[in-house]
Write an enzyme that holds these catalytic residues in place. Structure first.
Site, PDB file in Angstrom:
ATOM      1  CE  LYS A  34      -2.396   1.765   3.747  1.00 50.34           C
ATOM      2  NZ  LYS A  34      -2.211   3.092   3.926  1.00 50.34           N
ATOM      3  CG  ASP A  61      -4.850   4.533   1.752  1.00 51.72           C
ATOM      4  OD1 ASP A  61      -5.860   5.133   1.532  1.00 51.72           O
ATOM      5  OD2 ASP A  61      -4.237   4.374   2.697  1.00 51.72           O
ATOM      6  CE  LYS A  63      -7.809   6.781   3.971  1.00 56.31           C
ATOM      7  NZ  LYS A  63      -6.501   6.607   3.996  1.00 56.31           N
ATOM      8  CG  LEU A  64      -9.030  10.830  -5.745  1.00 55.86           C
ATOM      9  CD1 LEU A  64      -7.744   9.709  -5.268  1.00 55.86           C
ATOM     10  CD2 LEU A  64      -9.007  10.633  -7.019  1.00 55.86           C
ATOM     11  CG  ASP A  66     -12.571  17.521  -6.073  1.00 55.23           C
ATOM     12  OD1 ASP A  66     -13.713  18.343  -6.344  1.00 55.23           O
ATOM     13  OD2 ASP A  66     -11.560  18.066  -6.010  1.00 55.23           O
ATOM     14  CB  ILE A  67     -17.213  17.908  -8.314  1.00 53.44           C
ATOM     15  CG1 ILE A  67     -16.117  18.348  -9.175  1.00 53.44           C
ATOM     16  CG2 ILE A  67     -17.722  19.046  -7.290  1.00 53.44           C
ATOM     17  CD1 ILE A  67     -16.543  19.537 -10.089  1.00 53.44           C
ATOM     18  CB  THR A 121     -10.892   4.491  12.719  1.00 53.81           C
ATOM     19  OG1 THR A 121      -9.729   4.790  12.019  1.00 53.81           O
ATOM     20  CG2 THR A 121     -11.492   3.082  11.885  1.00 53.81           C
ATOM     21  NE  ARG A 183      -0.567  -2.609  16.072  1.00 54.85           N
ATOM     22  CZ  ARG A 183      -0.529  -1.937  14.826  1.00 54.85           C
ATOM     23  NH1 ARG A 183      -0.878  -2.695  13.675  1.00 54.85           N
ATOM     24  NH2 ARG A 183      -0.479  -0.573  14.812  1.00 54.85           N
ATOM     25  N   GLY A 212       0.922  -2.588   8.684  1.00 50.64           N
ATOM     26  CA  GLY A 212       1.950  -1.796   8.723  1.00 50.64           C
ATOM     27  C   GLY A 212       3.517  -2.005   9.838  1.00 50.64           C
ATOM     28  NE  ARG A 213       1.991   1.829  13.294  1.00 57.87           N
ATOM     29  CZ  ARG A 213       0.983   2.620  14.094  1.00 57.87           C
ATOM     30  NH1 ARG A 213       1.685   3.423  15.034  1.00 57.87           N
ATOM     31  NH2 ARG A 213      -0.141   2.301  13.680  1.00 57.87           N
TER      32      ARG A 213
HETATM   33  O1  C5P Z   1       1.199   0.247  11.274  1.00 55.45           O
HETATM   34  P1  C5P Z   1      -0.316  -0.120  11.199  1.00 55.45           P
HETATM   35  O2  C5P Z   1      -0.746  -1.616  10.975  1.00 55.45           O
HETATM   36  O3  C5P Z   1      -1.273   0.433  12.111  1.00 55.45           O
HETATM   37  O4  C5P Z   1      -0.732   0.526   9.861  1.00 55.45           O
HETATM   38  C1  C5P Z   1      -2.028   0.506   9.248  1.00 55.45           C
HETATM   39  C2  C5P Z   1      -2.053   1.236   8.044  1.00 55.45           C
HETATM   40  O5  C5P Z   1      -3.508   1.435   7.602  1.00 55.45           O
HETATM   41  C3  C5P Z   1      -1.901   2.653   7.946  1.00 55.45           C
HETATM   42  O6  C5P Z   1      -1.263   2.931   6.708  1.00 55.45           O
HETATM   43  C4  C5P Z   1      -2.884   3.345   8.404  1.00 55.45           C
HETATM   44  O7  C5P Z   1      -2.973   4.647   7.660  1.00 55.45           O
HETATM   45  C5  C5P Z   1      -3.978   2.664   7.580  1.00 55.45           C
HETATM   46  N1  C5P Z   1      -5.450   2.943   8.294  1.00 55.45           N
HETATM   47  C6  C5P Z   1      -5.700   2.543   9.494  1.00 55.45           C
HETATM   48  N2  C5P Z   1      -7.124   2.803   9.756  1.00 55.45           N
HETATM   49  C7  C5P Z   1      -7.964   3.074   8.964  1.00 55.45           C
HETATM   50  C8  C5P Z   1      -7.611   3.433   7.688  1.00 55.45           C
HETATM   51  C9  C5P Z   1      -6.391   3.048   7.356  1.00 55.45           C
HETATM   52  O8  C5P Z   1      -4.884   2.307  10.171  1.00 55.45           O
HETATM   53  N3  C5P Z   1      -9.193   3.422   9.384  1.00 55.45           N
END
Ligand code: C5P
Length: 234
Positions: A34, A61, A63-64, A66-67, A121, A183, A212-213
């Site tokens: 992503k 990602d 997230k558009l 607009d019109i 969120t 997680r 991500g992390r």
């Molecule tokens: O590091 P982590 O696993 O929390 O990353 C989650 C990814 O998903 C990030 O790129 C974050 O911006 C994205 N994301 C999120 N919650 C959302 C929408 C997108 O964590 N509601």
């Protein structure tokens, strides 16, 4: 079980850090990745072309919102980058979502998957009511936005893994759920609040998990990625 793949969130400030991370993977192993606003705005479309040339599938990602005409034209540009998945805000309403789909269609009839963001969120019930002036409770708002996206012909929504089963119940089993907030049972939670393990996500109607992390910050990211895929796909 609808689990399809793990998408690695490349939340890095620039190309150098991103490539350093991806270079840790063996040549034949190409995670679905992503690319978000930070990396895209820092490096522009070239970073997308480079990831594609390296053989990655890409969720762009951006997230558009607009019109309809502007979103349609912007989506046509993104579609030419040959990405596999893009997204928009369902708050832009059905006319915008349908225009986005039109813009994405390539001359050969193919197009990237189009996924809607319902309510961020980070928006809580107080902001929903006081600032957005939406009196409907959050859970119902999210499901209603998801239904609008499904009726407009979109492929799915970004949602919490805790909402995935409900989204499928309302919008159909084939409507995709793309879920962050993942997680490992033994990894740091960070700023995520409503979390689930890859294994539970796989059992809960998630099609794609965005991680991500737990992967990018792991001491051994390749091992963490493989563990995630194994746990999610079973
Ligand atoms: O590091 P982590 O696993 O929390 O990353 C989650 C990814 O998903 C990030 O790129 C974050 O911006 C994205 N994301 C999120 N919650 C959302 C929408 C997108 O964590 N509601």
């Amino acid at each position: 079980m609808s689990a399809k793949d793990v998408i690695v969130a490349l939340d890095f400030p620039g190309k150098a850090e991103t490539l350093a991370f991806l270079d840790r993977f063996p040549a034949g192993e190409k995670p679905f990745v992503k690319i978000g606003m930070e990396l895209y705005y820092a490096e522009g479309p070239d970073v997308v072309r480079e990831m594609k040339a390296r053989g990655h599938r890409i969720f762009l990602d951006l997230k558009l919102h607009d019109i309809p005409n502007t979103v349609k034209r912007a989506m046509a540009v993104l579609s030419r980058l040959d990405v596999d998945m893009v997204n928009l805000h369902a708050a832009g309403a059905s006319e915008m979502m349908r225009a986005a789909l039109e813009g994405l269609r390539r001359p050969d009839g193919s197009r990237p998957l189009l996924i809607a963001v319902t309510q961020l969120t980070s928006t809580d019930d107080t902001a929903l009511k006081r600032e957005l002036l939406i009196d409907t409770p959050m859970a119902e708002t999210v499901l209603s936005y998801a239904q609008n996206a499904a009726r407009s012909g979109l492929d799915g929504v970004v949602c919490s893994p805790l909402e995935a089963a409900l989204v499928k119940e309302r919008c159909g089993a084939d409507f995709l759920t793309v879920t962050p907030g993942i997680r490992f049972a033994d990894s740091a939670v960070g700023d995520q609040k409503r979390i689930m393990t890859p294994e539970r996500a796989g059992q809960s109607g998630c099609d794609y998990i965005v991680v991500g992390r737990p992967i990018t910050q792991a001491a051994d990211p390749v091992a963490a990625y493989r563990r995630c895929v194994k746990d999610f796909l079973g």
